[in-house]
Write a protein that holds these residues in place. Structure first.
Motif, PDB file in Angstrom:
ATOM      1  N   LYS A  34      22.425 -11.169   8.373  1.00 55.61           N
ATOM      2  CA  LYS A  34      22.913 -10.183   9.338  1.00 55.61           C
ATOM      3  C   LYS A  34      21.809  -9.242   9.804  1.00 55.61           C
ATOM      4  N   GLU A  35      20.887  -8.914   8.913  1.00 59.33           N
ATOM      5  CA  GLU A  35      19.837  -7.953   9.259  1.00 59.33           C
ATOM      6  C   GLU A  35      18.874  -8.485  10.314  1.00 59.33           C
ATOM      7  N   GLY A  36      18.690  -9.789  10.365  1.00 56.35           N
ATOM      8  CA  GLY A  36      17.780 -10.384  11.348  1.00 56.35           C
ATOM      9  C   GLY A  36      16.343  -9.982  11.106  1.00 56.35           C
ATOM     10  N   TYR A  37      15.560  -9.977  12.172  1.00 60.36           N
ATOM     11  CA  TYR A  37      14.139  -9.630  12.076  1.00 60.36           C
ATOM     12  C   TYR A  37      13.971  -8.130  11.883  1.00 60.36           C
ATOM     13  N   PHE A  38      12.928  -7.758  11.147  1.00 62.25           N
ATOM     14  CA  PHE A  38      12.568  -6.350  11.035  1.00 62.25           C
ATOM     15  C   PHE A  38      12.039  -5.879  12.383  1.00 62.25           C
ATOM     16  N   LYS A  39      11.994  -4.568  12.562  1.00 62.93           N
ATOM     17  CA  LYS A  39      11.426  -3.976  13.774  1.00 62.93           C
ATOM     18  C   LYS A  39       9.912  -4.187  13.766  1.00 62.93           C
ATOM     19  N   THR A  42       7.779  -2.222  11.254  1.00 64.91           N
ATOM     20  CA  THR A  42       8.000  -2.691   9.886  1.00 64.91           C
ATOM     21  C   THR A  42       7.258  -3.999   9.661  1.00 64.91           C
ATOM     22  N   LEU A  43       7.303  -4.896  10.640  1.00 67.11           N
ATOM     23  CA  LEU A  43       6.584  -6.162  10.516  1.00 67.11           C
ATOM     24  C   LEU A  43       5.078  -5.931  10.426  1.00 67.11           C
ATOM     25  N   LEU A  44       4.575  -4.982  11.185  1.00 67.69           N
ATOM     26  CA  LEU A  44       3.151  -4.669  11.116  1.00 67.69           C
ATOM     27  C   LEU A  44       2.790  -4.120   9.734  1.00 67.69           C
ATOM     28  N   ALA A  45       3.640  -3.274   9.193  1.00 67.58           N
ATOM     29  CA  ALA A  45       3.403  -2.753   7.848  1.00 67.58           C
ATOM     30  C   ALA A  45       3.423  -3.879   6.819  1.00 67.58           C
ATOM     31  N   ARG A  46       4.397  -4.801   6.955  1.00 71.89           N
ATOM     32  CA  ARG A  46       4.465  -5.952   6.042  1.00 71.89           C
ATOM     33  C   ARG A  46       3.214  -6.816   6.160  1.00 71.89           C
ATOM     34  N   MET A  47       2.761  -7.041   7.392  1.00 75.35           N
ATOM     35  CA  MET A  47       1.567  -7.850   7.591  1.00 75.35           C
ATOM     36  C   MET A  47       0.351  -7.172   6.959  1.00 75.35           C
ATOM     37  N   THR A  48       0.262  -5.866   7.106  1.00 73.35           N
ATOM     38  CA  THR A  48      -0.837  -5.115   6.514  1.00 73.35           C
ATOM     39  C   THR A  48      -0.824  -5.251   4.995  1.00 73.35           C
ATOM     40  N   GLU A  49       0.361  -5.179   4.404  1.00 71.48           N
ATOM     41  CA  GLU A  49       0.491  -5.384   2.957  1.00 71.48           C
ATOM     42  C   GLU A  49      -0.027  -6.760   2.552  1.00 71.48           C
ATOM     43  N   ILE A  83       1.100 -14.391   5.144  1.00 66.38           N
ATOM     44  CA  ILE A  83       0.671 -13.802   6.422  1.00 66.38           C
ATOM     45  C   ILE A  83       1.206 -14.621   7.590  1.00 66.38           C
ATOM     46  N   LEU A  84       1.137 -15.947   7.471  1.00 67.61           N
ATOM     47  CA  LEU A  84       1.647 -16.811   8.538  1.00 67.61           C
ATOM     48  C   LEU A  84       3.143 -16.586   8.751  1.00 67.61           C
ATOM     49  N   PHE A  85       3.895 -16.475   7.664  1.00 69.75           N
ATOM     50  CA  PHE A  85       5.336 -16.239   7.775  1.00 69.75           C
ATOM     51  C   PHE A  85       5.611 -14.926   8.509  1.00 69.75           C
ATOM     52  N   ILE A  86       4.927 -13.859   8.120  1.00 69.52           N
ATOM     53  CA  ILE A  86       5.141 -12.566   8.765  1.00 69.52           C
ATOM     54  C   ILE A  86       4.692 -12.624  10.227  1.00 69.52           C
ATOM     55  N   LEU A  87       3.575 -13.301  10.496  1.00 71.67           N
ATOM     56  CA  LEU A  87       3.109 -13.447  11.879  1.00 71.67           C
ATOM     57  C   LEU A  87       4.155 -14.159  12.733  1.00 71.67           C
ATOM     58  N   ILE A  88       4.741 -15.206  12.189  1.00 80.36           N
ATOM     59  CA  ILE A  88       5.775 -15.943  12.925  1.00 80.36           C
ATOM     60  C   ILE A  88       7.002 -15.060  13.132  1.00 80.36           C
ATOM     61  N   CYS A  89       7.397 -14.296  12.114  1.00 78.44           N
ATOM     62  CA  CYS A  89       8.512 -13.361  12.281  1.00 78.44           C
ATOM     63  C   CYS A  89       8.213 -12.367  13.398  1.00 78.44           C
TER      64      CYS A  89
END
Length: 125
Positions: A34-39, A42-49, A83-89
């Motif tokens: 239900k939550e779908g993709y992060f904003k 948030t995705l940029l923060a996840r990628m940075t992590e 990183i690839l997974f987050i990039l695709i998200c």
């Protein structure tokens, strides 16, 4: 773009996938929640992590900082996969086709940087 190898993962064989295939797989995975993709922030923060985790692994393998005793085994491969997974998200959340993005960037490099680097000798026999 096709990944140029086939490999075994566990007991199943994994075939070549295009970026479009990977984008569809990630979308199918994310779409079940239900939550779908992060904003985007948030995705940029996840990628940075994840890039930080990759940096840590590279430093352990190639740098001067060994792992602490008992520190979990990670791998550069898994960190790149994260990183690839987050990039695709990120791309999917913004409706960006990564194949088209790749093609545009490669064209930019092939024109802007055409004479920037020393080319290997490519004489034809």
């Amino acid at each position: 773009m096709k990944i140029n190898h086939t490999y075994k993962q566990g007991a199943r064989r994994v075939e070549n996938k295009s970026l479009a295939d990977m984008q569809r797989e990630v979308d199918a995975y994310i779409s079940q929640f239900k939550e779908g993709y992060f904003k985007p922030l948030t995705l940029l923060a996840r990628m940075t992590e994840e890039v930080g985790e990759l940096a840590r692994e590279v430093n352990h393998q190639f740098g001067e900082k060994p792992k602490k005793p008992g520190e979990a085994d990670n791998s550069i491969e898994l960190e790149l996969g994260d990183i690839l997974f987050i990039l695709i998200c990120f791309a999917n959340s913004l409706d960006i086709d990564l194949t088209q993005a790749h093609d545009k960037v490669l064209e930019k490099f092939n024109t802007r940087d055409a004479d920037r680097w020393t080319r290997k000798n490519t004489e034809l026999s």
